[in-house]
Design an enzyme around this catalytic site. Structure first.
Site, PDB file in Angstrom:
ATOM      1  N   SER A 157      35.882 -25.654  27.015  1.00 35.19           N
ATOM      2  CA  SER A 157      35.928 -26.635  25.934  1.00 35.19           C
ATOM      3  C   SER A 157      35.155 -27.873  26.341  1.00 35.19           C
ATOM      4  CB  SER A 157      37.372 -27.020  25.622  1.00 35.19           C
ATOM      5  OG  SER A 157      37.888 -27.864  26.639  1.00 35.19           O
ATOM      6  N   ASP A 158      34.718 -28.645  25.337  1.00 35.10           N
ATOM      7  CA  ASP A 158      34.272 -29.991  25.642  1.00 35.10           C
ATOM      8  C   ASP A 158      35.504 -30.808  25.993  1.00 35.10           C
ATOM      9  OD1 ASP A 158      32.665 -32.212  25.993  1.00 35.10           O
ATOM     10  OD2 ASP A 158      31.516 -31.869  24.158  1.00 35.10           O
ATOM     11  N   TRP A 159      35.293 -31.954  26.557  1.00 38.00           N
ATOM     12  CA  TRP A 159      36.395 -32.723  27.134  1.00 38.00           C
ATOM     13  C   TRP A 159      37.354 -33.224  26.043  1.00 38.00           C
ATOM     14  CZ3 TRP A 159      33.475 -30.525  30.204  1.00 38.00           C
ATOM     15  CH2 TRP A 159      33.550 -30.648  31.598  1.00 38.00           C
TER      16      TRP A 159
END
Length: 701
Positions: A263-265
């Protein structure tokens, strides 16, 4: 022997202290099946508690590890345009950070070179610095599409066209991974706005997804990318990082991706959906993730096999790319900094785009030059927000003052705010303007008012006004472009790129860059006009603190569908200020004798090119294709291939561009697959999207 500056008073995991090996394998010499088999056997050695920790990241920028069981912690760092050196990590014992990294020209400038060889060398240079600094995974390249000129991250991407972006991506990935550093393609998918990016829902139709936004990811996967990062936004009503249809049905099953998905952060919210979606690691990981998974296990909503399935690709990718049985650092690669700096300068020289020139450029020696504006004593770059992924500061940075002084000596006068007498008395005025784009923010299409006023005041008093624009995307120039003598688009040129731009100004380099974007006359012409909710004027006047959680999810409607960039403007009959693929040279070229024929199952387009001027230079031959009798709405023409050639004055060569027949197809929503109609297609051969001297129709079976 590890250099002295690598020695720090930090605690190191013993497995990282292996002796330096010779060579940089792109990946371990095993198949994906073998990698998954080894990972499956390794899973049996792990306890459930250990497995649970693999579902989320560790210490902000690490994949979790169990070193005593042969799985080291893996470090991953940003960014596409160089290595973002992360300091002050929560657990600093896991890595010895680089002392410095090369600030390469922004990826958008790399795309402007239209040079796949340069893209591969660029990726290799970044990968070598990763290997020197113990970085196993680079969080890049960024391959979103520049559909919106105001997007603050366009500088991280490769422009508006899926063919060009795909080519740059594939070449970058090949170069990067030749060093043993794995690429992480980002951001999957349709993250083309930074305005409240965690609250936006990209509403995109099936054709546009496949024909425009997925193509670069497919190219990166084909090139061997080991990781894919899900984006912040929703796609058609579901967050991408917990979207089973997107991550499993499309990315895994349709696109055939074998590596790990992260995932992105801080971009996922529903733990039960995350476990079932096909996501493999949540980054950096919510505090509640593991407790919630334990609750799901206790309630028998999931079982240990579900956890195994989630984390298996992460461990398999580690085996595939040889991360677990190689030295962490290759310090001998630190000797390549000078080579990397030279490459950065080369890219800047090839990616600078000359948009206008009434003959004033190149400047002759002996002229009295006045340099005014914003970026005299600072290197043009993106915002220095330390949390932003693309913050690469570089070293030995060259300013405009230094480069102009070296090139023209004492004939140059510098001032941020010139007097009228300064302007009138100068032989030439170079006006430095631009934007400071950055992650998390949109920015106005129009330049700041003070810059607009300076340009207009200068050109009103001195006809010999040259404007240098440094930006990560298009800016509004329609109020003054017709009146200035020359316009140079210098993007964000990296640590020493200004010296290459000044070499263009003085004629030591012949410009050859081409626009990888369309620059519209006004933002009202853009299909992204309504990206932000009506009445919103939210740009980078705040420092990344905009209370996203208080904002309701809003739709970003991709109503233009497949008509992105130049395809939109052509379809709507809107004339841009500067078209896609456009860029001037100090010499001239002529094209002759075009041919289109089938060779070995491919379409071969060839054309003669002659340098008709007095200076050696490079030209990019671009081939656009249209279907003569389409069965669905299609763009008037689409870029399908290109080739850059360098010629001495008077020299003539034939240029060939090879195109796969399958690339002429479209995504058929009735069968949910690609389809190409047999029949006539027209091949448009030229040097920009509007400069098309030849169009040839050919029956393609």
């Amino acid at each position: 022997m590890i250099p002295s500056f690598f020695i720090r008073s930090v605690r190191l995991v013993p497995v990282f202290l292996a002796a330096v090996a010779v060579g940089m394998p792109a990946a371990a010499d095993i198949s994906w099946d073998q990698a998954y088999d080894k990972a499956s056997r390794k899973l049996k050695e792990l306890t459930l508690e250990e497995k649970l920790h693999f579902v989320r990241g560790y210490s902000e920028f690490f994949f979790y590890g169990v070193p005593e069981k042969g799985i080291p912690f893996l470090y991953h760092s940003d960014a596409t345009g160089g290595v973002n050196i992360r300091r002050n990590l929560p657990d600093s014992s896991l890595v010895i950070p680089l002392e410095r990294s090369t600030a390469m020209p922004a990826p958008i400038m790399l795309a402007a070179t239209f040079d796949q060889d340069l893209a591969e060398r660029y990726g290799k240079a970044v990968g070598e610095e990763c290997r020197a600094g113990g970085i196993e995974v680079l969080l890049g390249p960024g391959i979103n599409i520049s559909r919106n000129s105001q997007c603050g991250r366009n500088f991280e991407y490769f422009g508006e066209d899926p063919t060009l972006t795909s080519d740059m991506c594939a070449s970058y990935v090949s170069g990067l991974q030749s060093t043993g550093t794995a690429a992480c393609l980002k951001h999957f998918i349709c993250n083309e706005t930074e305005f409240y990016r965690r609250r936006s829902n990209s509403v995109v139709d099936e054709r546009a997804l496949h024909e425009v936004y997925m193509k670069p990811f497919e190219a990166g996967i084909k090139a061997g990318a080991g990781f894919v990062m899900a984006s912040y936004n929703q796609l058609n009503g579901e967050w991408t990082g917990q979207n089973k249809w997107l991550l499993t049905d499309v990315l895994r099953n349709e696109m055939g991706f074998k590596g790990a998905i992260v995932s992105d952060w801080s971009s996922v919210y529903d733990t039960s959906k995350v476990v079932a979606s096909g996501l493999n690691t949540e980054m950096p990981g919510r505090l509640e993730t593991i407790p919630e998974i334990k609750e799901l296990l206790a309630n028998e909503r999931i079982n240990e096999a579900d956890i195994d399935a989630m984390i298996l690709p992460c461990i398999a990718t580690g085996y595939k790319y040889g991360f677990y049985d190689r030295p962490k650092y290759l310090p001998e690669l630190l000797d390549k900094y000078r080579e990397h700096a030279d490459l950065a300068r080369e890219v800047a020289g090839a990616g600078t785009v000359l948009l206008k020139n009434n003959g004033i450029l190149p400047l002759k020696q002996g002229l009295n030059i006045l340099v005014v504006g914003e970026f005299i004593d600072e290197v043009p770059r993106t915002g220095d927000n330390p949390a932003a992924s693309a913050a690469v500061k570089g070293y030995d940075n060259v300013t405009l003052r230094e480069a102009m002084r070296q090139a023209f000596g004492d004939n140059v006068v510098f001032t941020v705010s010139p007097s009228d007498d300064d302007i009138v008395s100068a032989d030439v005025v170079l006006v430095s303007v631009g934007t400071i784009d950055m992650e998390s923010f949109e920015r106005p299409f129009k330049l700041p008012d003070r810059q607009e006023r300076l340009i207009k005041r200068t050109v009103g008093q001195n006809d010999n006004t040259v404007v240098l624009v440094n930006s990560g995307s298009g800016v509004r120039m329609s109020d003054w472009a017709d009146n200035v003598a020359a316009i140079i688009y210098g993007w964000y040129p990296g640590q020493n790129g200004i010296s290459a731009i000044v070499d263009i100004i003085r004629g030591a380099i012949n410009p050859s860059g081409k626009l990888p974007i369309t620059i519209e006359r006004d933002f009202k012409d853009s299909p992204a006009l309504h990206t932000m909710p009506p009445g919103s004027e939210f740009y980078n006047n705040a420092y990344r603190a905009y209370n996203e959680k208080l904002i309701s999810v809003f739709d970003v409607n991709y109503d233009e569908s497949v008509f992105v960039g130049y395809k939109w403007y052509e379809n709507k009959g809107i004339s841009p200020l500067f078209p896609f693929g456009y860029g001037l040279s100090y010499t001239s070229f002529s094209l002759d004798n075009p041919e289109v024929e089938m060779k070995n199952g491919k379409i071969c387009i060839s054309v003669g090119v002659r340098n008709t001027g007095s200076m050696a230079g490079s030209e990019t031959i671009q081939v656009y294709v249209s279907e003569d009798s389409p069965t669905v709405d299609r763009p008037i023409k689409e870029l399908k291939g290109y080739s850059k050639i360098s010629l001495k004055p008077g020299h003539h060569e034939r240029v060939k561009v090879m195109i796969e027949a399958a690339s002429l197809g479209f995504w058929d929503v009735t069968i949910h697959s690609w389809r190409r109609n047999p029949g006539k297609y027209t091949f448009h051969i030229g040097t920009s999207s509007i400069n098309i001297p030849f169009s040839i129709s050919k029956n393609i079976k």
